[in-house]
Design an enzyme around this catalytic site. Sequence first.
Site, mmCIF file in Angstrom:
data_model
loop_
_atom_site.group_PDB
_atom_site.id
_atom_site.type_symbol
_atom_site.label_atom_id
_atom_site.label_comp_id
_atom_site.label_asym_id
_atom_site.label_seq_id
_atom_site.Cartn_x
_atom_site.Cartn_y
_atom_site.Cartn_z
ATOM 1 N N LYS A 91 0.868 -1.184 0.000
ATOM 2 C CA LYS A 91 0.000 0.000 0.000
ATOM 3 C C LYS A 91 0.893 1.219 0.000
ATOM 4 O O LYS A 91 1.854 1.311 0.778
ATOM 5 C CB LYS A 91 -0.873 -0.018 1.270
ATOM 6 C CG LYS A 91 -1.819 1.154 1.373
ATOM 7 C CD LYS A 91 -3.172 0.825 0.778
ATOM 8 C CE LYS A 91 -3.992 2.067 0.464
ATOM 9 N NZ LYS A 91 -3.781 2.613 -0.898
ATOM 10 N N GLN A 112 7.333 3.986 3.741
ATOM 11 C CA GLN A 112 5.927 3.582 3.788
ATOM 12 C C GLN A 112 5.730 2.317 4.624
ATOM 13 O O GLN A 112 4.713 2.156 5.299
ATOM 14 C CB GLN A 112 5.447 3.347 2.348
ATOM 15 C CG GLN A 112 3.947 3.276 2.182
ATOM 16 C CD GLN A 112 3.294 4.643 2.106
ATOM 17 O OE1 GLN A 112 3.782 5.519 1.406
ATOM 18 N NE2 GLN A 112 2.205 4.833 2.816
ATOM 19 N N LYS A 127 5.267 1.794 -3.226
ATOM 20 C CA LYS A 127 5.193 3.155 -3.798
ATOM 21 C C LYS A 127 5.418 3.018 -5.295
ATOM 22 O O LYS A 127 6.043 2.054 -5.746
ATOM 23 C CB LYS A 127 6.286 4.042 -3.180
ATOM 24 C CG LYS A 127 6.024 5.522 -3.321
ATOM 25 C CD LYS A 127 5.114 6.050 -2.224
ATOM 26 C CE LYS A 127 4.682 7.470 -2.536
ATOM 27 N NZ LYS A 127 3.928 8.067 -1.405
ATOM 28 N N GLY A 166 -2.898 8.166 -4.267
ATOM 29 C CA GLY A 166 -2.283 9.370 -4.849
ATOM 30 C C GLY A 166 -1.041 9.796 -4.089
ATOM 31 O O GLY A 166 -0.708 9.273 -3.033
ATOM 32 N N ASP A 167 -0.324 10.743 -4.670
ATOM 33 C CA ASP A 167 0.826 11.407 -4.036
ATOM 34 C C ASP A 167 1.035 12.664 -4.883
ATOM 35 O O ASP A 167 0.092 13.122 -5.547
ATOM 36 C CB ASP A 167 2.052 10.478 -4.022
ATOM 37 C CG ASP A 167 3.212 11.028 -3.179
ATOM 38 O OD1 ASP A 167 3.118 11.000 -1.947
ATOM 39 O OD2 ASP A 167 4.211 11.507 -3.757
ATOM 40 N N ASN A 241 -2.577 19.053 -1.981
ATOM 41 C CA ASN A 241 -3.542 18.368 -1.120
ATOM 42 C C ASN A 241 -3.177 18.478 0.362
ATOM 43 O O ASN A 241 -4.005 18.864 1.192
ATOM 44 C CB ASN A 241 -3.615 16.890 -1.554
ATOM 45 C CG ASN A 241 -4.402 16.050 -0.580
ATOM 46 O OD1 ASN A 241 -3.843 15.472 0.345
ATOM 47 N ND2 ASN A 241 -5.712 16.009 -0.743
ATOM 48 N N SER A 386 -6.830 5.684 3.854
ATOM 49 C CA SER A 386 -6.857 4.813 2.667
ATOM 50 C C SER A 386 -7.183 3.383 3.081
ATOM 51 O O SER A 386 -7.952 2.683 2.409
ATOM 52 C CB SER A 386 -5.501 4.822 1.955
ATOM 53 O OG SER A 386 -5.431 5.878 1.026
HETATM 54 P P1 NDP Z 1 0.408 17.755 -4.479
HETATM 55 O O1 NDP Z 1 0.869 17.366 -5.835
HETATM 56 O O2 NDP Z 1 -1.038 17.918 -4.225
HETATM 57 O O3 NDP Z 1 1.143 19.093 -4.006
HETATM 58 C C1 NDP Z 1 2.531 19.165 -3.940
HETATM 59 C C2 NDP Z 1 2.919 20.572 -3.569
HETATM 60 O O4 NDP Z 1 4.318 20.621 -3.299
HETATM 61 C C3 NDP Z 1 2.680 21.575 -4.680
HETATM 62 O O5 NDP Z 1 2.441 22.829 -4.122
HETATM 63 C C4 NDP Z 1 4.011 21.549 -5.441
HETATM 64 O O6 NDP Z 1 4.293 22.724 -6.191
HETATM 65 C C5 NDP Z 1 4.982 21.445 -4.286
HETATM 66 N N1 NDP Z 1 6.197 20.761 -4.758
HETATM 67 C C6 NDP Z 1 6.286 19.532 -5.292
HETATM 68 N N2 NDP Z 1 7.556 19.258 -5.649
HETATM 69 C C7 NDP Z 1 8.255 20.352 -5.329
HETATM 70 C C8 NDP Z 1 9.621 20.685 -5.432
HETATM 71 N N3 NDP Z 1 10.520 19.827 -5.970
HETATM 72 N N4 NDP Z 1 10.008 21.907 -4.985
HETATM 73 C C9 NDP Z 1 9.110 22.769 -4.430
HETATM 74 N N5 NDP Z 1 7.796 22.502 -4.313
HETATM 75 C C10 NDP Z 1 7.387 21.314 -4.746
HETATM 76 O O7 NDP Z 1 1.046 16.636 -3.504
HETATM 77 P P2 NDP Z 1 0.621 16.269 -2.012
HETATM 78 O O8 NDP Z 1 0.140 17.464 -1.296
HETATM 79 O O9 NDP Z 1 -0.220 15.050 -2.089
HETATM 80 O O10 NDP Z 1 2.036 15.798 -1.414
HETATM 81 C C11 NDP Z 1 2.911 16.682 -0.716
HETATM 82 C C12 NDP Z 1 3.864 15.869 0.127
HETATM 83 O O11 NDP Z 1 3.109 15.100 1.080
HETATM 84 C C13 NDP Z 1 4.735 14.857 -0.609
HETATM 85 O O12 NDP Z 1 5.995 14.757 0.038
HETATM 86 C C14 NDP Z 1 3.967 13.561 -0.443
HETATM 87 O O13 NDP Z 1 4.812 12.423 -0.574
HETATM 88 C C15 NDP Z 1 3.482 13.722 0.979
HETATM 89 N N6 NDP Z 1 2.356 12.879 1.351
HETATM 90 C C16 NDP Z 1 1.173 12.945 0.680
HETATM 91 C C17 NDP Z 1 0.110 12.154 1.061
HETATM 92 C C18 NDP Z 1 -1.238 12.277 0.436
HETATM 93 O O14 NDP Z 1 -2.168 11.677 0.969
HETATM 94 N N7 NDP Z 1 -1.400 13.029 -0.638
HETATM 95 C C19 NDP Z 1 0.259 11.163 2.139
HETATM 96 C C20 NDP Z 1 1.506 11.239 2.857
HETATM 97 C C21 NDP Z 1 2.514 12.052 2.433
HETATM 98 P P3 NDP Z 1 4.136 22.695 -7.792
HETATM 99 O O15 NDP Z 1 2.658 22.667 -8.028
HETATM 100 O O16 NDP Z 1 4.804 23.921 -8.282
HETATM 101 O O17 NDP Z 1 4.831 21.438 -8.254
#
Ligand code: NDP
Length: 454
Positions: A91, A112, A127, A166-167, A241, A386
């Site tokens: 997962k 994870q 992943k 998602g991620d 997110n 999830s």
């Molecule tokens: P989203 O794609 O919804 O949002 C990601 C955000 O981070 C955007 O604002 C993006 O900006 C920014 N970002 C991504 N890459 C970079 C980078 N290299 N430098 C600067 N800013 C960056 O992703 P999530 O919110 O889902 O995920 C955010 C983090 O949380 C990740 O590390 C993910 O692994 C972690 N996570 C997410 C979970 C989930 O349920 N969604 C669960 C557990 C952890 P831009 O739009 O410009 O790319």
Amino acid sequence: MSKELLSEVKALLDAKDPGQPEFQQAVMEVAESIAPVLERHPELKKAKIFERLIEPERIIQFRVPWVDDRGEIQVNRGFRIEMNSAIGPYKGGLRFHPSVNLSILKFLAFEQVFKNSLTTLPIGGGKGGADFDPKGKSDNEVMRFCQSFMSELQRHIGPDTDVPAGDIGVGGREIGYMFGMYKKIKNEFTGILTGKSLAWGGSLIRPEATGYGSVYFAENMLATKNETFKGKKCLVSGSGNVAQYTIEKLLDLGATPLTVSDSSGYIYDEAGIDREKLKFIMELKNIKRGRIKEYATKYKTAVFTPVDSTASFNPLWNHKAECAFPSATQNEINANDANNMVKNGVYVISEGANMPSTPDAVNIYLENKLLYGPGKAANAGGVAVSALEMSQNSMRLNWPSEEVDNRLKQIMKNIHDSSMTAAKEYGMEGNYVAGANIAGFLKVVNSMMDQGIV
Ligand code: NDP
């Protein structure tokens, strides 16, 4: 023993996984935490449990060809890392981002495994993703990519085998396109993905879960000092997110979020981000798919500052505040940023993102005795809900949002308490990194021991 173990692990990684810095970083952090456990349990060391743990059970890599709107053929690379299934089906999320490679996905899959174990739910770790960039692509292009990606991935996943979510770069739209393709190929309606839309098998509170959970984790840390969020200023990075629902829960609890960012820069809003501004961010990012700097055009209390990711520090982390919620990506906080936070009064850090702090930054948090919730504990709320989505799918039932939210709160409290207890048991009181690693590790490796050498 501890030093000896660390150099053995490093030598192994250098020999087998050279050129995978993020994977090596994640493994070394866990190795450091669990060295005292192996010392206390020589039978685990004898069973080469750590060597088995860092070797994925399976890695799938595949070609993802698709046709763009100009009729040109594009070729991306897809992956699924099936890391460990000792306590349940693999997962973990799918990430679509141009930086995606084997090292990043292996680090995420490794983390994870521990995170999923901490939730107490029956889920193994995995992943996946692709080096595809959804930014600037039309809906039709994203759909064609997702369909091509799933036409291969479908062979490897299943409700009792591997259940992706998602991620970064994979939200409701992408999950929908992938689910549709899976259903068409297999001719079955099963819960093979989580983060689905409510109308076709999703769970209430799943979109909110990671952000809410990260705030609940911080709330538990604050409670150990008899404090609450009321009136606390908070720095948040990202605007996707996790960041969006972190801000929403902070507002619910009376805190003031001051910042948001994307990969081009960050917003500092001295008046605070309120509910109306959050609504603007959600529409901007989820519907219009615009850039965060537009926030400063609309709200005059805000300033946009471009950020160069190669600079020696990120000004987002250099503002007066009490709490920080890194919610963008890995290694977004270095030692300079950590020092700036300490200097500015930040003493609570809850990681919504995975491994957002470099090892040097983490050492600064620990030396300064900050309340620091590492990602694998603090952001486990997403995967926990999830897993609740999987349960609801199996029962063909939908739980009301209050029930899911209450379960999420309880799970975050359990993760907090079990990390705290494990750290104390091994003489590292207050160190949630060691505590989370040890608590997550023990459940997985004891299950592996029960199941023999497989
Ligand atoms: P989203 O794609 O919804 O949002 C990601 C955000 O981070 C955007 O604002 C993006 O900006 C920014 N970002 C991504 N890459 C970079 C980078 N290299 N430098 C600067 N800013 C960056 O992703 P999530 O919110 O889902 O995920 C955010 C983090 O949380 C990740 O590390 C993910 O692994 C972690 N996570 C997410 C979970 C989930 O349920 N969604 C669960 C557990 C952890 P831009 O739009 O410009 O790319």
